[in-house]
Design a protein around this motif. Structure first.
Motif, PDB file in Angstrom:
ATOM      1  N   GLY A   1       2.969  39.287  58.978  1.00 10.56           N
ATOM      2  CA  GLY A   1       3.460  38.791  57.905  1.00 10.56           C
ATOM      3  C   GLY A   1       4.389  37.588  58.280  1.00 10.56           C
ATOM      4  O   GLY A   1       5.481  37.412  57.648  1.00 10.56           O
ATOM      5  N   ALA A   2       3.832  36.844  59.334  1.00 13.28           N
ATOM      6  CA  ALA A   2       4.655  35.738  59.656  1.00 13.28           C
ATOM      7  C   ALA A   2       5.241  34.759  58.443  1.00 13.28           C
ATOM      8  O   ALA A   2       6.348  34.414  58.465  1.00 13.28           O
ATOM      9  N   GLY A   3       4.345  34.813  57.563  1.00 12.33           N
ATOM     10  CA  GLY A   3       4.653  33.857  56.318  1.00 12.33           C
ATOM     11  C   GLY A   3       5.727  34.187  55.466  1.00 12.33           C
ATOM     12  O   GLY A   3       6.734  33.595  55.477  1.00 12.33           O
ATOM     13  N   PRO A   4       5.681  35.533  54.994  1.00 11.30           N
ATOM     14  CA  PRO A   4       6.887  35.972  54.250  1.00 11.30           C
ATOM     15  C   PRO A   4       8.066  35.901  55.001  1.00 11.30           C
ATOM     16  O   PRO A   4       9.329  35.647  54.493  1.00 11.30           O
ATOM     17  N   ALA A   5       7.872  36.448  56.342  1.00 10.04           N
ATOM     18  CA  ALA A   5       9.209  36.519  57.272  1.00 10.04           C
ATOM     19  C   ALA A   5       9.872  35.245  57.267  1.00 10.04           C
ATOM     20  O   ALA A   5      10.837  34.916  57.367  1.00 10.04           O
ATOM     21  N   MET A   6       8.964  34.467  57.579  1.00  9.90           N
ATOM     22  CA  MET A   6       9.444  33.017  57.976  1.00  9.90           C
ATOM     23  C   MET A   6      10.372  32.169  56.657  1.00  9.90           C
ATOM     24  O   MET A   6      11.130  31.739  56.668  1.00  9.90           O
TER      25      MET A   6
ATOM     26  N   ALA B   1     -14.218  28.680  57.046  1.00  7.82           N
ATOM     27  CA  ALA B   1     -13.760  29.879  56.379  1.00  7.82           C
ATOM     28  C   ALA B   1     -12.264  29.861  56.754  1.00  7.82           C
ATOM     29  O   ALA B   1     -11.904  29.618  57.863  1.00  7.82           O
ATOM     30  N   SER B   2     -11.438  30.476  55.887  1.00  8.90           N
ATOM     31  CA  SER B   2      -9.987  30.565  56.153  1.00  8.90           C
ATOM     32  C   SER B   2      -9.313  31.605  55.418  1.00  8.90           C
ATOM     33  O   SER B   2      -9.751  32.008  54.335  1.00  8.90           O
ATOM     34  N   LEU B   3      -8.357  32.242  56.087  1.00 10.17           N
ATOM     35  CA  LEU B   3      -7.479  33.325  55.510  1.00 10.17           C
ATOM     36  C   LEU B   3      -6.094  32.756  55.438  1.00 10.17           C
ATOM     37  O   LEU B   3      -5.915  32.327  56.492  1.00 10.17           O
ATOM     38  N   PRO B   4      -5.577  32.997  54.517  1.00 11.10           N
ATOM     39  CA  PRO B   4      -3.998  32.575  54.632  1.00 11.10           C
ATOM     40  C   PRO B   4      -3.133  33.677  55.677  1.00 11.10           C
ATOM     41  O   PRO B   4      -3.372  34.671  55.470  1.00 11.10           O
ATOM     42  N   TRP B   5      -2.465  32.981  56.290  1.00  8.46           N
ATOM     43  CA  TRP B   5      -1.745  33.851  57.351  1.00  8.46           C
ATOM     44  C   TRP B   5      -0.280  33.533  57.285  1.00  8.46           C
ATOM     45  O   TRP B   5       0.446  34.192  56.639  1.00  8.46           O
ATOM     46  N   ALA B   6       0.027  32.237  57.495  1.00  5.26           N
ATOM     47  CA  ALA B   6       1.605  31.883  57.287  1.00  5.26           C
ATOM     48  C   ALA B   6       1.264  30.218  57.003  1.00  5.26           C
ATOM     49  O   ALA B   6       1.782  29.592  57.868  1.00  5.26           O
ATOM     50  N   PRO B   7       0.907  30.032  55.808  1.00  2.24           N
ATOM     51  CA  PRO B   7       0.963  28.551  55.346  1.00  2.24           C
ATOM     52  C   PRO B   7       2.073  27.786  55.763  1.00  2.24           C
ATOM     53  O   PRO B   7       2.264  26.835  55.687  1.00  2.24           O
ATOM     54  N   GLU B   8       3.447  28.478  55.426  1.00  2.00           N
ATOM     55  CA  GLU B   8       4.498  27.925  55.588  1.00  2.00           C
ATOM     56  C   GLU B   8       4.970  27.400  56.974  1.00  2.00           C
ATOM     57  O   GLU B   8       5.370  26.327  57.285  1.00  2.00           O
ATOM     58  N   LEU B   9       4.195  27.939  57.785  1.00  2.00           N
ATOM     59  CA  LEU B   9       4.250  27.230  59.079  1.00  2.00           C
ATOM     60  C   LEU B   9       3.275  26.388  59.684  1.00  2.00           C
ATOM     61  O   LEU B   9       2.952  25.768  60.618  1.00  2.00           O
ATOM     62  N   GLY B  10       2.249  26.044  58.670  1.00  2.08           N
ATOM     63  CA  GLY B  10       1.150  25.387  58.935  1.00  2.08           C
ATOM     64  C   GLY B  10       0.231  26.118  59.607  1.00  2.08           C
ATOM     65  O   GLY B  10      -0.795  25.442  60.248  1.00  2.08           O
ATOM     66  N   LEU B  11       0.315  27.545  59.359  1.00  8.44           N
ATOM     67  CA  LEU B  11      -0.662  28.352  60.228  1.00  8.44           C
ATOM     68  C   LEU B  11      -1.538  28.844  59.195  1.00  8.44           C
ATOM     69  O   LEU B  11      -1.161  29.776  58.398  1.00  8.44           O
ATOM     70  N   SER B  12      -2.769  28.761  59.240  1.00 15.54           N
ATOM     71  CA  SER B  12      -3.636  29.725  58.437  1.00 15.54           C
ATOM     72  C   SER B  12      -4.924  30.108  59.515  1.00 15.54           C
ATOM     73  O   SER B  12      -4.979  29.382  60.408  1.00 15.54           O
ATOM     74  N   PHE B  13      -5.428  31.158  59.236  1.00 13.12           N
ATOM     75  CA  PHE B  13      -6.395  31.622  60.005  1.00 13.12           C
ATOM     76  C   PHE B  13      -7.628  30.704  59.688  1.00 13.12           C
ATOM     77  O   PHE B  13      -8.085  31.200  58.422  1.00 13.12           O
ATOM     78  N   SER B  14      -8.089  29.856  60.078  1.00  7.17           N
ATOM     79  CA  SER B  14      -9.304  29.025  59.787  1.00  7.17           C
ATOM     80  C   SER B  14     -10.257  28.817  60.896  1.00  7.17           C
ATOM     81  O   SER B  14      -9.975  28.629  61.792  1.00  7.17           O
TER      82      SER B  14
ATOM     83  N   LEU C   1       0.787  37.898  69.366  1.00  5.65           N
ATOM     84  CA  LEU C   1       2.139  38.446  68.546  1.00  5.65           C
ATOM     85  C   LEU C   1       3.327  37.750  68.173  1.00  5.65           C
ATOM     86  O   LEU C   1       3.291  36.657  68.270  1.00  5.65           O
ATOM     87  N   SER C   2       4.148  38.559  67.436  1.00  8.40           N
ATOM     88  CA  SER C   2       5.396  37.677  67.168  1.00  8.40           C
ATOM     89  C   SER C   2       6.219  36.712  67.965  1.00  8.40           C
ATOM     90  O   SER C   2       6.617  35.957  67.733  1.00  8.40           O
ATOM     91  N   GLY C   3       6.117  37.238  69.150  1.00  7.62           N
ATOM     92  CA  GLY C   3       6.909  36.433  70.352  1.00  7.62           C
ATOM     93  C   GLY C   3       6.127  34.967  70.345  1.00  7.62           C
ATOM     94  O   GLY C   3       6.844  34.006  70.323  1.00  7.62           O
ATOM     95  N   PHE C   4       4.810  34.942  69.928  1.00 11.22           N
ATOM     96  CA  PHE C   4       4.254  33.691  69.958  1.00 11.22           C
ATOM     97  C   PHE C   4       4.570  32.848  68.836  1.00 11.22           C
ATOM     98  O   PHE C   4       5.015  31.686  68.990  1.00 11.22           O
ATOM     99  N   VAL C   5       4.755  33.673  67.629  1.00 12.08           N
ATOM    100  CA  VAL C   5       4.978  32.767  66.548  1.00 12.08           C
ATOM    101  C   VAL C   5       6.541  32.252  66.460  1.00 12.08           C
ATOM    102  O   VAL C   5       6.786  31.161  66.152  1.00 12.08           O
TER     103      VAL C   5
END
Lengths: 93, 966, 540, 115, 103, 160
Positions: C504-509, B58-71, C420-424
């Motif tokens: 919102g790390a994605g959009p922010a990034m 299962a996965s939720l998009p979180w920050a795909p730009e960073l290679g991070l998704s909640f999966s 949190l965002s510090g980690f990101v």
């Protein structure tokens, strides 16, 4: 066209600057605080004369304002210092 | 969706629990229990999907730009672990409900408990390595909070910090390792990483990754040499110990090792690092457990030992060993949690956990004792119990390990010895607590706890028995699913049976049993207080030492690298600046320019000889002769002003001169509050060498700075000017700026924004000065009347508290004539200031000079008239002047908006008035007026605030009656 | 409407000025009017800043074309007059500064505002200086706004007076005065060589210089670098920082969290403008190692710290060092993550300074914080800070729980622990650093040094924060501190912002990476000097 | 002339720097003001030296830049003077406050163990 | 130097005034050095501030009037100010000196 | 009583015009305005105003003083230049005065200070005795005569 005035200006500048030198020597030497204050006052007056002489030399009126200001307020520093020497503080209650 | 729910449920429960009232014990427990149970059921319901090697994702998009998704990713192994976490959680909740005392703040407990559960499930279910690391750190945090649950206890605080320190270090290292791993694999996705084993193992970074990840795993699993935190974590409430520190959290380390086993294992480095740490922990943990006096201490070291066993198995690089490791993970969780619960019950009912004090509890609490017997037997590896099975698998692995000679003999030997120890401490645990004569001096009279408290333990023991007897029918399929998930389709064949016939491993098992009993008997004879050889190693002391060492070490390092002294700081700033500025100049080797220079005028030279002499003398005198230094710096300032005059900068000369005067008065006002220099050091004392060295060094730096500045100046002065922006200003000043004085036009128009900022600075500083002086406290020796005044006024026969008479038209005595003259000067100066203000646009002058002239004239009134006299006649509100000045300048700037033009665009209006001729009004004038007002306000405010200090200090009552200033 | 919108860039500077000046017209006693004025003005600034952020990011229709807005003050075109430049970078920094300003303002209303005189006007002027420094496109004007913000910060750091504060403030002031003088020398020197002060024009002119003139500009750049590094708190120019931040009143220290970033911003601005021609101090291995040393000293400071306030100061140093090191990498790979980290760390340290003040409140009565000078005179100061203790308000329930949670969240943010965002921020930095290919040359920055420094500093943060946190919250007997909603809300808001940033790390990034890409280009110069860049040639 | 001015700047700057590094607050304030003089002259010198060409437009010369000294450095110096004045005043008050509150005029607010 | 544009009839007296003024100032300041006692020294600079200044001011009036081709008299204001202000300093300094010698 | 002349505003107007070097109507208007405003503004700070009359005497006095200044300049110059041979004989002296008007006294102080060689060293308000300090004190009586005759009398005429 003549060189009289430039030479006179040059001479006067030399005189006044040597005069400043004398005052500065007194400023450096002291020995007492009031000597230094007096020397500073003299230095300001001499400075004003330098300004005026330069004004004559450059033939420009704008130097007048500076001289005016020194004439008006050159004494303030010396006065405050004298008052400090006399009373221990410049502005009393 | 179910997967998500599994993770979210505990966290949601945690939030709810935090907001329940602190006395709602039952509600809390119900909440936690239901959450845990629901999680368990949800997890269990997913089994069919993973049973045949399937993977649930299962996965939720979180920050795909960073290679991070909640999966989330659930395979057989993860399922087994998740089940362990959830089921064990449910049991512990039940247990905890009865364990916690009514006085304890339960919401915090259950809140963190559930948070931990969520985090742990997160670790297990993460399909993304980074995400796993995040949950990993969360488990550390939760563990920290849970260990420190009784934070009023020193040991709890220390234990919590120790655990956090060690596991957080491991977590960060894990993060580093995982990042490298992800970089090598090209993704942090677990699937991708698991598929790139070949790439990873041959990558040059492999050793680093292995070291980092192993460090993370070993710290978490309390493996030697990072094991010391676990015994101290026993300060936590027992449910926490049972749950976190035996069944789940410490297993995260081995979970990780098993999870990454396909990727990282199979190398010598893996064998030595992981296997070595495991072996050491196995032996050392078991050995130390023998000598503990605290029931939980025994269990803690035993946990270290058993985890060592698992680690060792993982480190062996064989697939069967991995199976054994997974099996032992489950078994250990079952019997160790049960034992912890037993220890907790004993502690709860008797008030102590000390093995020395406890004895013969069997009679008082037979049920508890029976359960503990079985669990301890399982821990010892007695046949018919689950512990026996996995231990035997372990023994057989050590025997069949394909390694060079010494290791082939040494490993089984060590394993047998460890098994012996483990039997011995299990025996001791039972023997000391439950057998023997009944103890009489216990804090509380022991009796059986409520049934509900026994239930979880009983369930676990039942599991031990069932697994022990029918392994293939109980745990078999799950184990198979789990190992298949790790090893893939080619998992090795193995048989789970109680009895494999008589072979070397069985021999080892029985010799360990026999040896353990013997050892126990021996040790009873010689009750050692401290473990021989290793007893000296004390984790607590080592940690404390390390900590103070780090603190004092970093303090020392900091002292070398930093300083609290201003001089050092300034030396560095100046030094860095000098070196930084001279470096490019020296390396590029620059030459002077070619611009024709002006012939030196002797008068100018002489003037600067004077100026320089004054500057140097001021530097010389500033320490002991402040007054002289002030005068001397005035001389240097005059030389500066005259230089401006000489080289065509009348505006600068004007400003410099007025500023000079005001500054002198200001510093004089301040001098009043600086007591005389203490000349103790000066009289009759030689200057110490260090001081002389310092002065020499400073002189050197100063010389370098001076020469550098001179060099830079000369380099520019001899270069033709660059074709920059300045011709524009000269050309446009009159047509576009409407002024003849280009400098002033720049100040109020072209670059008016600079001026805008500059006057703000002046205003701010004035406000600050005022604010600071509101709370000014003079040095004690300065509070008294200056010596001159007390002497002079004393001689006049006046009292010391003489206050000037505000009604007197003129001051008495020597100040009368100065007062007359200076008061006559005031209107003249006002006119001059207006003159400078108004005509600044076309000739030298401007708002700033005008303002200073007026301010100086006002200050002169104070000097001759005294504060009280002046203020009784003239109430200036400098603060309003500042405000109006700023607003005026701002309005002048903002007026342009009305015309739709940018801020500070000048707007002007020409007109013809009868009789008076042409009139020219412009916002520029308003701007300059703002500057003027602000300068007046700020200067007067600063000077007068300073002047008020003496008034406050000796004439406070009179002034109070008058109502204060401003 | 767009006619009015084009004036937006000036508002962040002018609004606080008008508000601050107008407050002076109200007496000290008209606290209510002053408060309303301050709140209105700061809120308005926030709205403006966010709008500008949206405009520069292309989310809101901007009155200017392209992504950069240039506002020519006085209507004088770019290289001659002063321009304000709104681009992604300045908009981000602006919004961040104003956000922090608003939070600390609200916080200060509870009690700190009354600990001295003129707090509200000074804080407005500080905001004015910060906004001006971020927006201006002129070197000398940058100096002026540095002075504005410094002058206000001098006032604020001394707010409340007291020996500790004055002692630390003295150092702060002297060091910054020296830095200002260096700035003047540098700016003058640059003008002397290039004949211009406009930053965009400098970006065009400096690369054309050669030989001696280049050396002179390099010398000036070195001085400028020293100035910015002093502001940024880089080792070895940061000894003053810990004491000053520690001694300052909590809301002041909170808003100061952005001040070091002003230095970082300036360094970044010049580095990106000058590009490859950037002299050594702006970027490159020079800054990289300086940043590493800063991280190291900050870390040591954290480990050695005995008081929370010193610890908080050290975290500021560490975050500055991290940014310097990140921007010390060649190219723009780490710029986007660096910005993310910057935003997160500023918000977190801002909140942290306020949290620690509240946490310490229960332990020591504010007496040592607010030394009073009035006993010497026996005067009853109308603003005696001791009376503040008896302030009426609505103490919030569960103060300790709130404080503990806030403290933990701050710690998690500052040390870069998940989630949190510090980690990101830290994570993205690490990823970029690991992926970074060091260029040729033996002393090119080694990414692993950065990775190690980042991880170790995080670890040291955990050790230090847990040690002191345990002592503060659990160690000693303490009374439950009295908190008010006005104090809790801003802290919560800042922390929630961090949470939102993580969520919102994605959009922010994406935004930050777009900023980095924009910085790589010449958009700034083209927007400020359209005429000059079109002709490309540049010989007059 | 140029060399005289450059040396003057150097000497004043050097004296100022020397004083900055001294331990007493009053020395520092005098040092700062000397350094400020030097810096002002330095900025001023960036416009090169001009005799009798004050940047005040004389109608007879018109607006030809060749007849006037560079006005920009002068404007900068003016700003610098004002800011220098403000900061000197501020620093003075801070040093007084420090002297009053800490009981010493040492820049660190405490006397060193050995002078 | 613009001074060269001054016609000879004005230049000669102006030059003479300048020379005299300069010399007077020089002598006055020299007195600061040569006189042994503060009370004697306080008199010396007055020469510069009165007649010295006066001479140079006259020269200035002359030159600027010639250059501006109209009477320029505002230099007189300088005289007014100098005369107005010098007693203040002198009085206070004298007084301070008397006081400080007493002790 | 006396003919009151608003000296200050007039002087200020003159000063304004001479400062600006212009007699344009605009400047005159501005000058009048400023002179009035300034006079009003400083009224509170100048509780004692001067009401001089007899401007003819003042003009005479001006020339008298001018001559004295030149004379004493020469005298002091010779003292300074001859200082290597002989240091001057400095000394204090007291002169009883009759003039009491503060502005008169101020003008007297200006005159005395303007003449090199003499400095105002003090004035006792009760006894109205002036203390002078003289650079080269040879003839006390001559100094008393000069001050009383040449300066004090005309000043009394002007101010009292």
């Amino acid at each position: 066209m003549n060189n009289v005035l430039p030479w006179a200006v040059y001479f006067a500048l030399m005189c006044v600057s040597v005069a400043m030198g004398c005052a500065a020597l007194r400023l450096l030497r002291g020995p007492q605080a009031q000597d230094r204050v007096l020397a500073l006052d003299t230095l300001y007056i001499n400075g004003m004369l330098v300004v005026l002489t330069l004004g004559i030399g450059f033939g420009s009126g704008i130097y007048f304002d500076i001289a005016l200001l020194i004439a008006l307020f050159g004494f303030v520093g010396a006065t405050a210092m004298a008052k400090f020497l006399l009373r221990g503080e410049v502005i009393e209650p | 969706m179910t997967l998500l729910l599994i993770i979210l449920l505990p966290f949601a429960g945690s939030l709810c629990a935090a907001f329940l009232p602190s006395n709602a014990r039952n509600a809390e427990a119900w909440l936690a229990g239901l959450v845990a149970l629901a999680t368990t059921l949800l997890t269990a319901s997913l089994y069919p999907q993973v049973a045949d090697g399937g993977v649930v994702r299962a996965s939720l998009p979180w920050a795909p730009e960073l290679g991070l998704s909640f999966s989330l990713r659930l395979d057989g192994f993860a399922w087994l672990f998740a089940m362990l976490v959830a089921a064990m959680g449910s049991l512990v909740v039940v247990y905890a409900r009865y364990y916690m005392s009514p006085a304890d703040p339960v919401p915090r407990f259950f809140s963190f408990f559930l948070a931990f559960m969520g985090a742990m499930l997160g670790v297990v279910l993460s399909g993304n390595l980074i995400q796993m690391t995040m949950f990993w750190e969360l488990t550390s945090l939760a563990s920290f909070m849970l260990i420190a649950y009784w934070h009023h206890r020193v040991d709890a605080r220390r234990g919590a910090r120790m655990a956090l320190t060690v596991t957080a270090a491991g977590g960060l290292s894990l993060l580093g390792g995982v990042l490298l791993l992800g970089h090598m694999a090209g993704s942090y996705d677990l699937d991708v990483v698991l598929d790139s084993a070949a790439v990873i193992r041959s990558h040059p970074w492999y050793p680093a990754v292995l070291a980092l990840i192993a460090f993370g795993a070993l710290t978490k699993s309390a493996q030697f040499p990072f094991h010391f935190w676990l015994p101290h974590a026993m300060a936590a409430p027992t449910p926490v110990s049972a749950y976190l520190h035996s069944a789940t959290m410490v297993k995260a380390g081995v979970f990780l090792l098993a999870r990454l086993w396909p990727v990282l294992s199979g190398t010598d480095a893996w064998f030595w690092i992981v296997g070595g740490a495991g072996l050491c922990s196995l032996v050392i943990g078991a050995y130390l457990a023998l000598f503990q006096e605290d029931m939980k201490g025994v269990l803690a070291y035993s946990t270290i030992s058993h985890l060592g066993l698992i680690t060792l198995l993982l480190g062996m690089n064989t697939q069967l060993a991995l199976v054994a490791a997974v099996f032992h993970i489950v078994n250990h969780a079952a019997f160790k949690a049960s034992l912890f619960m037993a220890a907790g019950i004993v502690d709860h009912e008797t008030g102590t956990r000390n093995l020395k004090r406890l004895s013969g509890l069997y009679r008082a609490m037979p049920l508890t004792a029976t359960l503990a017997f079985v669990a301890a037997a399982s821990m010892a590896g007695v046949p018919l119990l689950n512990g026996f099975l996995s231990k035997e698998m372990f023994f057989s692995e050590t025997v069949f390990l394909q390694r060079p000679d010494v290791q082939r003999i040494g490993l089984p030997l060590a394993a047998t010895v460890a098994g012996m120890f483990s039997v011995a401490y299990s025996l001791r645990f039972i023997d000391e607590v439950f057998l023997g004569p009944q103890a009489t001096d216990l804090p509380r009279a022991p009796h059986e706890p409520t049934r509900w408290m026994l239930l979880p333990s009983a369930l676990l023991v039942l599991m031990c028995l069932l697994v022990g007897v029918f392994p293939a029918h109980t745990v078999g399929p799950f184990l198979k699913t789990a190992t298949t998930a790790i090893l893939g389709a080619n998992a090795p064949a193995y048989s789970l049976a109680m009895w494999h016939g008589f072979n070397l491993p069985v021999l080892m098992s029985f010799s360990a049993l026999a040896g353990g009993i013997l050892l126990h008997v021996l040790l009873r004879r010689y009750p050692a207080i401290r473990a021989p050889l290793l007893g000296r190693f004390d984790g607590k002391r080592a940690f404390d030492l390390a900590q103070t060492g780090i603190m004092s070490g970093s303090e020392r390092a900091l002292r070398a690298l930093s300083s609290r002294r201003l001089q050092t700081q300034l030396l560095l700033v100046v030094g860095v600046a000098v070196v930084g500025a001279l470096y490019p100049a020296l390396t590029a080797g620059w030459s002077w320019g070619t611009r024709p220079i002006l012939p030196p005028h002797p008068a100018f030279v002489l003037m600067w000889v004077i100026g320089a002499a004054c500057a140097v003398a001021a530097a010389w005198q500033a320490k002991h002769h402040r007054f002289a230094a002030l005068i001397l710096s005035g001389g240097a300032g005059l030389a500066t002003s005259l230089t401006f005059v000489w080289f065509s900068a009348p505006d600068l000369a004007l400003t410099q001169l007025t500023v000079e005067v005001v500054t002198a008065v200001l510093i004089l006002l301040g001098l009043r509050w600086l007591p005389r220099r203490d000349e103790r050091f000066r009289l009759g004392q030689r200057v110490p060498l260090s001081t002389r060295v310092r002065r020499a060094r400073d002189t050197l730096i100063a010389t370098a700075a001076g020469l550098g500045l001179a060099g830079l100046a000369y380099a520019i002065l001899t270069r033709p000017p660059s074709d920059g922006i300045s011709p524009f200003f000269v050309e446009r000043a009159l047509p576009d700026g409407g002024g003849l004085n280009v400098v002033n036009v720049i100040l109020v128009d072209f670059r008016g924004f600079d001026t805008f900022g500059e006057i703000t600075v002046l205003g701010i500083v004035a406000l600050t000065v005022y604010a600071l002086l509101r709370r000014f406290r003079p040095a004690p020796e300065s509070v008294a009347l200056p010596r001159q005044q007390s002497e002079q006024d004393g001689a006049d026969g006046d009292s010391e508290e003489r206050l000037p008479d505000p009604a007197a038209p003129l001051p008495d005595g020597y100040l009368m004539l100065p007062a007359v003259i200076v008061r006559l000067l005031l209107p003249l100066a006002m006119l001059v200031s207006l003159f400078f203000l108004l005509r600044g646009h076309n000739a030298p002058g401007g708002g700033f000079v005008g303002g200073l002239v007026l301010a100086t004239a006002v200050i002169l009134q104070y000097i001759v008239g005294g504060t009280v006299w002046v203020e009784s006649r003239l109430r200036i509100h400098p603060q309003y002047w500042i405000a109006l000045g700023l607003l005026g300048a701002g309005t002048a700037g903002g007026g342009a908006w009305l015309a739709g033009e940018p801020f500070l665009s000048s707007q002007s209006w020409h007109g013809e008035l009868p009789l008076l001729g042409e009139i020219h009004l412009s916002t520029v004038l308003l701007f300059d007026l703002g500057v003027y007002m602000l300068v007046v306000g700020a200067t007067v405010l600063m000077l007068v605030a300073l002047a008020h200090q003496s008034l406050r200090s000796h004439h406070r009552k009179a002034m109070l009656a008058r109502g204060g200033f401003v | 409407m767009s006619g009015w919108l084009q004036h937006l860039p000036i508002l962040p500077v002018v609004l606080p000025l008008f508000a601050g000046a107008a407050m002076l017209l109200f007496g000290e006693t008209q606290r209510r009017a002053r408060t309303i004025l301050a709140l209105t003005s700061t809120l308005a600034q926030l709205v403006v800043a966010v709008t500008l952020l949206g405009m520069s990011g292309g989310l809101i229709a901007a009155p200017w074309s392209g992504e950069v807005g240039a506002y020519a003050l006085g209507g004088w075109a770019a290289p001659f007059g002063i321009v304000l430049v709104v681009d992604r970078l300045s908009a981000i920094m602006l919004t961040l500064g104003v956000t922090l300003g608003l939070a600390t303002l609200v916080y200060s209303l509870a009690r700190w505002e009354r600990a001295g005189t003129h707090f509200l006007p000074l804080s407005q002027f500080l905001l004015m200086g910060i906004s001006g420094a971020f927006l201006t496109g002129d070197l000398f004007n940058l100096f002026v706004f540095f002075e504005v913000l410094l002058a206000a910060s001098y006032g604020l750091v001394l707010h409340g007076s007291g020996a500790t504060r004055v002692r630390a403030g003295l150092h702060y002031i002297v060091v910054n005065l020296v830095a200002s003088l260096l700035f003047l020398i540098a700016a003058a020197l640059i003008y002397g060589v290039t004949g211009t002060l406009n930053m965009a024009e400098l970006a065009l002119r400096i690369p054309l210089l050669a030989g001696d003139e280049r050396a002179l500009v390099d010398a000036a750049a070195a001085l400028l670098g020293v100035v910015f590094l002093v502001k940024a708190g880089a080792w070895p120019l940061n000894f003053w920082l810990v004491a000053a931040y520690g001694a300052a009143a909590a809301p002041v220290a909170g808003v100061f969290a952005i001040l070091t970033k002003v230095g970082v911003y300036a360094l970044m601005r010049f580095e990106t403008l000058l590009g490859d021609a950037a002299p050594a101090p702006f970027g490159g291995e020079w800054m990289f190692y300086c940043g590493l040393a800063t991280i190291a000293t900050g870390t040591l400071g954290m480990l050695a710290a005995q008081q929370l306030d010193r610890l908080a100061g050290c975290t500021v140093i560490v975050s500055s060092g991290t940014l310097l090191t990140a921007f010390g990498f060649d190219g723009y790979a780490l710029t986007g993550p660096g910005l993310f980290y910057l935003v997160s760390s500023v918000l977190a340290s801002g909140a942290f300074f306020m949290v620690i003040e509240m946490a310490e409140r229960g332990r020591a009565i504010a007496a040592d914080l607010l030394a009073v000078s009035f006993e010497a005179f026996g005067l009853q100061d109308p603003q005696d800070p001791r009376q503040i203790e008896s302030v009426v308000g609505f103490p919030i329930p569960a103060a300790m729980a709130f404080l503990g949670l806030a403290f933990i969240l701050c710690g998690v943010l500052l040390t870069g622990l998940p989630p949190l965002s510090g980690f990101v921020g830290k994570f993205t930095l690490l990823v970029a650093a690991i992926a970074f290919e060091p260029g040729a040359g033996s002393n090119a920055p080694q990414p692993w040094l950065f990775v190690a420094a980042l991880l170790l500093s995080g670890f040291a943060g955990v050790v230090a924060l847990s040690r002191i946190g345990v002592r503060i919250f659990w160690g000693t007997e303490r009374s439950v501190p009295q908190l008010q909603w006005t104090e809790a809300v801003p802290v919560t808001a800042l922390l929630l912002l961090c949470v939102a940033l993580a969520g919102g790390a994605g959009p922010a990034m994406t935004y930050f990476n777009a900023t980095a890409r924009y910085l790589e280009g010449r958009g700034y110069v083209e927007a400020v000097l359209p005429a000059m860049t079109v002709t490309e040639g540049f010989a007059r | 002339m140029e060399i005289v001015l450059a040396l003057a700047i150097g000497i004043m700057g050097g004296s100022g720097v020397y004083l900055l590094l001294r331990p007493r607050t009053f020395q520092v304030i005098i040092g700062l003001s000397l350094l400020a003089y030097a810096v002002n002259l330095f900025i001023f010198s960036m416009g090169r030296l001009n005799l009798g060409r004050a940047p005040v437009i004389v109608p007879s010369h018109g607006s030809n830049p060749a007849f006037y000294a560079d006005p920009v450095p002068q404007a900068l110096v003016l700003t610098a003077i004002v800011i220098g004045f403000a900061t000197t005043a501020l620093f003075l008050v801070v040093l007084l406050a420090s002297r009053g509150l800490t009981g010493t005029d040492h820049v660190d607010g405490r006397e060193p163990e050995q002078e | 130097m613009n001074a060269m544009n001054v016609p000879l009839w004005a230049a000669l007296p102006a030059a003479a005034l300048l020379v005299v003024g300069g010399l007077l100032t020089l002598v006055g300041s020299l007195g600061l050095l040569r006189l042994q006692d503060f009370h004697a020294r306080i008199h010396a600079p007055t020469m510069g501030s009165t007649l010295g200044t006066g001479c140079i001011l006259l020269a200035s009036i002359l030159v600027s009037s010639v250059l501006a081709q109209r009477p320029v008299v505002h230099e007189l204001l300088i005289t007014v100010f100098v005369v107005l202000t010098s007693p203040v300093t002198a009085m206070l300094l004298m007084r301070a000196s008397i006081y400080r010698r007493r002790g | 009583m006396r003919r009151r002349v608003p000296v200050l505003p007039v002087f200020l107007l003159v000063m304004w015009l001479s400062l600006n070097g212009s007699l344009a109507p605009g400047q005159i208007a501005l000058g009048v305005l400023f002179a009035g405003l300034v006079t009003l503004a400083v009224a509170a700070l100048r509780p004692v105003s001067a009401w001089p009359r007899r401007f003819d005497v003042a003009v005479c006095l001006f020339f008298v003083v001018l001559v004295d200044v030149v004379r004493s300049n020469i005298a002091v110059g010779s003292v300074i230049l001859g200082a290597s041979r002989r240091q001057p004989h400095v000394g204090f002296m007291k002169i009883p005065l009759e003039l009491r008007d503060p502005h008169g006294l101020a003008v007297l102080a200006m005159i005395i200070t303007a003449c090199p060689g003499s400095v105002w060293a003090g004035h006792d308000r009760e006894s109205n005795v002036l203390t002078l300090h003289i650079l080269d004190l040879q003839d006390e009586a001559a100094w008393v005569r000069t001050v009383k005759q040449r300066y004090e009398r005309p000043l009394m005429e002007i101010f009292e």
